[in-house]
Design a protein around this motif. Structure first.
Motif, PDB file in Angstrom:
ATOM      1  N   LEU A  88      33.737  42.874  80.076  1.00 58.54           N
ATOM      2  CA  LEU A  88      34.779  42.648  81.085  1.00 58.54           C
ATOM      3  C   LEU A  88      35.944  41.855  80.499  1.00 58.54           C
ATOM      4  N   LYS A  89      35.647  40.867  79.684  1.00 59.11           N
ATOM      5  CA  LYS A  89      36.716  40.094  79.029  1.00 59.11           C
ATOM      6  C   LYS A  89      37.557  41.005  78.147  1.00 59.11           C
ATOM      7  N   ARG A  90      36.908  41.881  77.373  1.00 64.55           N
ATOM      8  CA  ARG A  90      37.645  42.823  76.513  1.00 64.55           C
ATOM      9  C   ARG A  90      38.529  43.763  77.347  1.00 64.55           C
ATOM     10  N   GLU A  91      38.099  44.052  78.552  1.00 62.09           N
ATOM     11  CA  GLU A  91      38.856  44.934  79.436  1.00 62.09           C
ATOM     12  C   GLU A  91      39.957  44.202  80.210  1.00 62.09           C
ATOM     13  N   GLY A  92      40.063  42.893  80.016  1.00 64.29           N
ATOM     14  CA  GLY A  92      41.113  42.119  80.670  1.00 64.29           C
ATOM     15  C   GLY A  92      40.780  41.621  82.057  1.00 64.29           C
ATOM     16  N   VAL A  93      39.504  41.690  82.447  1.00 65.63           N
ATOM     17  CA  VAL A  93      39.084  41.194  83.764  1.00 65.63           C
ATOM     18  C   VAL A  93      39.066  39.672  83.735  1.00 65.63           C
ATOM     19  N   THR A  94      39.538  39.044  84.809  1.00 64.85           N
ATOM     20  CA  THR A  94      39.524  37.586  84.915  1.00 64.85           C
ATOM     21  C   THR A  94      38.106  37.111  85.194  1.00 64.85           C
ATOM     22  N   VAL A  95      37.549  36.335  84.265  1.00 61.66           N
ATOM     23  CA  VAL A  95      36.232  35.719  84.418  1.00 61.66           C
ATOM     24  C   VAL A  95      36.498  34.259  84.762  1.00 61.66           C
ATOM     25  N   LEU A  96      36.026  33.811  85.912  1.00 61.87           N
ATOM     26  CA  LEU A  96      36.385  32.493  86.441  1.00 61.87           C
ATOM     27  C   LEU A  96      35.574  31.335  85.875  1.00 61.87           C
ATOM     28  N   ASP A  97      34.360  31.599  85.412  1.00 61.27           N
ATOM     29  CA  ASP A  97      33.508  30.492  84.985  1.00 61.27           C
ATOM     30  C   ASP A  97      32.535  30.967  83.920  1.00 61.27           C
ATOM     31  N   HIS A 109      31.299  34.483  88.051  1.00 63.72           N
ATOM     32  CA  HIS A 109      32.289  34.938  89.034  1.00 63.72           C
ATOM     33  C   HIS A 109      33.485  35.560  88.327  1.00 63.72           C
ATOM     34  N   ILE A 110      33.989  36.650  88.913  1.00 63.49           N
ATOM     35  CA  ILE A 110      35.162  37.338  88.394  1.00 63.49           C
ATOM     36  C   ILE A 110      36.117  37.604  89.546  1.00 63.49           C
ATOM     37  N   LEU A 111      37.324  38.065  89.222  1.00 61.53           N
ATOM     38  CA  LEU A 111      38.282  38.497  90.243  1.00 61.53           C
ATOM     39  C   LEU A 111      38.537  39.984  90.077  1.00 61.53           C
ATOM     40  N   ASP A 112      38.655  40.686  91.218  1.00 59.26           N
ATOM     41  CA  ASP A 112      39.031  42.093  91.143  1.00 59.26           C
ATOM     42  C   ASP A 112      40.551  42.207  91.096  1.00 59.26           C
ATOM     43  N   LEU A 113      41.040  43.415  91.113  1.00 60.02           N
ATOM     44  CA  LEU A 113      42.461  43.705  90.992  1.00 60.02           C
ATOM     45  C   LEU A 113      43.314  43.024  92.060  1.00 60.02           C
ATOM     46  N   GLU A 114      42.740  42.814  93.268  1.00 58.64           N
ATOM     47  CA  GLU A 114      43.494  42.202  94.364  1.00 58.64           C
ATOM     48  C   GLU A 114      43.172  40.728  94.557  1.00 58.64           C
TER      49      GLU A 114
END
Length: 124
Positions: A88-97, A109-114
């Motif tokens: 997910l990090k490689r794909e640019g997804v925001t990982v919160l913790d 925890h992560i954030l989706d597009l919205e």
């Protein structure tokens, strides 16, 4: 690599968790506790391995869903949470913790597009 394997839980904000638990217990028959209700099920292909989905009301003032401003959060069951987080990090997804480990499983925890906060859970 498998990513999401199911819904681990549905969490939502409410004004009074005790009253909402009692309402769902009385009117819909949920066996509630201070943490909500568990729905047990059997894993596909292995009738010996049990799982559960958690239904859980949170106080309307909770900060647990932040930075999302939504009144709900979905918990997804995953396999190999460490490898998934790296992907997910490689794909640019925001990982919160960082991944948190407990006796019963691992969470992150992560954030989706919205900007909706999502909880990922790998059972122990």
């Amino acid at each position: 690599m498998k990513r999401v394997t199911g819904i681990g839980g549905i969490f939502f904000k409410c004004k009074d968790t005790e009253q909402i638990n009692e309402w769902y217990k009385t009117h819909l028959g949920l066996e509630t506790s201070p943490y909500g209700a568990k729905f047990d099920w059997i894993q596909d292909g292995d009738s010996a391995e049990k799982g559960y989905t958690l239904w859980s009301p949170f106080a309307d003032k909770t900060k647990y869903f932040e930075p999302s401003t939504k009144d709900f959060m979905i918990n997804y069951r995953v396999e190999n949470i460490e490898a998934l987080v790296e992907e997910l990090k490689r794909e640019g997804v925001t990982v919160l913790d960082e991944i948190a480990t407990y006796d019963y499983g691992k969470f992150v925890h992560i954030l989706d597009l919205e900007g909706n906060k999502i909880e990922l859970f790998e059972a122990a």
